[in-house]
Design an enzyme around this catalytic site. Structure first.
Site, PDB file in Angstrom:
ATOM      1  N   LEU A 100      22.042  11.580  27.353  1.00  0.00           N
ATOM      2  CA  LEU A 100      21.682  10.517  28.289  1.00  0.00           C
ATOM      3  C   LEU A 100      20.228  10.120  28.020  1.00  0.00           C
ATOM      4  O   LEU A 100      19.359  10.991  27.900  1.00  0.00           O
ATOM      5  CB  LEU A 100      21.832  11.073  29.712  1.00  0.00           C
ATOM      6  CG  LEU A 100      22.065  10.083  30.836  1.00  0.00           C
ATOM      7  CD1 LEU A 100      23.289   9.216  30.570  1.00  0.00           C
ATOM      8  CD2 LEU A 100      22.224  10.847  32.152  1.00  0.00           C
ATOM      9  N   HIS A 117      30.260   2.751  22.438  1.00  0.00           N
ATOM     10  CA  HIS A 117      31.092   3.752  23.116  1.00  0.00           C
ATOM     11  C   HIS A 117      32.552   3.532  22.706  1.00  0.00           C
ATOM     12  O   HIS A 117      33.018   2.394  22.688  1.00  0.00           O
ATOM     13  CB  HIS A 117      30.930   3.622  24.631  1.00  0.00           C
ATOM     14  CG  HIS A 117      31.675   4.675  25.366  1.00  0.00           C
ATOM     15  ND1 HIS A 117      31.259   5.996  25.390  1.00  0.00           N
ATOM     16  CD2 HIS A 117      32.829   4.629  26.074  1.00  0.00           C
ATOM     17  CE1 HIS A 117      32.124   6.706  26.086  1.00  0.00           C
ATOM     18  NE2 HIS A 117      33.088   5.898  26.512  1.00  0.00           N
TER      19      HIS A 117
HETATM   20  C1  GAR Z   1      31.519   7.036  17.551  1.00  0.00           C
HETATM   21  O1  GAR Z   1      32.897   7.016  17.786  1.00  0.00           O
HETATM   22  C2  GAR Z   1      30.777   6.564  18.783  1.00  0.00           C
HETATM   23  O2  GAR Z   1      31.422   5.533  19.459  1.00  0.00           O
HETATM   24  C3  GAR Z   1      30.746   7.815  19.600  1.00  0.00           C
HETATM   25  O3  GAR Z   1      30.459   8.834  18.682  1.00  0.00           O
HETATM   26  C4  GAR Z   1      31.012   8.467  17.415  1.00  0.00           C
HETATM   27  C5  GAR Z   1      29.926   8.581  16.387  1.00  0.00           C
HETATM   28  O4  GAR Z   1      30.459   8.388  15.118  1.00  0.00           O
HETATM   29  N1  GAR Z   1      29.763   7.742  20.629  1.00  0.00           N
HETATM   30  C6  GAR Z   1      29.954   8.231  21.861  1.00  0.00           C
HETATM   31  O5  GAR Z   1      30.954   8.814  22.201  1.00  0.00           O
HETATM   32  C7  GAR Z   1      28.775   8.036  22.789  1.00  0.00           C
HETATM   33  N2  GAR Z   1      29.186   8.258  24.146  1.00  0.00           N
HETATM   34  P1  GAR Z   1      29.526   8.172  13.864  1.00  0.00           P
HETATM   35  O6  GAR Z   1      28.494   9.297  13.915  1.00  0.00           O
HETATM   36  O7  GAR Z   1      30.444   8.301  12.700  1.00  0.00           O
HETATM   37  O8  GAR Z   1      28.899   6.816  13.999  1.00  0.00           O
END
Ligand code: GAR
Length: 208
Positions: A100, A117
């Site tokens: 956060l 998200h």
């Molecule tokens: C993604 O799916 C993003 O939307 C999520 O983490 C992943 C990161 O993937 N974020 C959240 O859940 C934030 N609340 P990445 O490291 O391959 O970009």
């Protein structure tokens, strides 16, 4: 109505805790001239996060700022803000940053922090959004690009993209389908900001 970002070549910093596929998608959009921006650096709160190796391979500065290195959250975020200011960034891009954001960063970068998200907010905020969507039994999910405020995934929504949820889906298959949309939506939203086309009125974002 307030313009979030004047038209310009954007200087971005990416904050990420893990894999870094959204970071790579943004790098690719910049390379292909679909996004008028540069990435000044990547900051991770996780030693060993794969995003750090990916940044180094591309010659982009990658640094670790761990909360455990500081007495409290304010001092942790002050260290991040100091680095962002040294890079002179316009916008802060959260890409799988699993914390956060607190008042120190929000006050330093008001309406200048974006998040992606993996759900259609306001549904399924917080952790494991894809699993929450499957458990709830929704037939459509997707992703949301939004400005960050003090809440958990509550800030003004810039863009959303929807995907179907199939009966045979598990968390991996749904996450993969959403991720394809994340990569497109994040780059589109950033380019709209680079073009000076994003205005905010209360919690409503207008694209002009
Ligand atoms: C993604 O799916 C993003 O939307 C999520 O983490 C992943 C990161 O993937 N974020 C959240 O859940 C934030 N609340 P990445 O490291 O391959 O970009």
């Amino acid at each position: 109505m307030k313009q979030v970002q004047a038209r310009k070549h954007l200087k971005l910093a990416v904050l990420a805790s893990g894999r870094g596929s959204n970071f790579l998608a943004i790098c690719q959009a910049i390379r292909e001239n679909r996004l008028d921006a540069e990435i000044c650096g990547v900051i991770s709160d996780q030693r060993g996060a794969r995003v750090l190796d990916k940044a180094e391979e591309l010659g982009i500065p990658a640094i670790i700022i761990e909360p455990a290195m500081y007495a409290d959250k304010d001092r942790y975020e002050k260290a991040i803000v100091d680095q962002l200011q040294a890079w002179q960034v316009d916008l802060v891009v959260l890409a799988g940053y699993m914390r956060l954001v607190g008042p120190v960063m929000l006050e330093a970068y008001p309406l200048k922090i974006l998040n992606i998200h993996p759900a259609l907010l306001p549904s399924f905020a917080g952790l494991h959004a894809q699993r929450q969507a499957l458990d709830y039994g929704v037939k459509v999910s997707g992703c949301t690009v939004h400005l960050v405020d003090e809440g958990m995934d509550t800030g003004p929504i810039i863009l959303q993209a929807a995907v179907p949820v199939f009966a045979h889906d598990d968390e991996d298959s749904l996450s993969a389908r959403i991720l394809v949309q994340e990569h497109q939506a994040y780059c589109q939203a950033l380019q709209l900001l680079a073009e000076g086309r994003i205005y905010v009125e209360g919690r409503v974002v207008h694209i002009i």
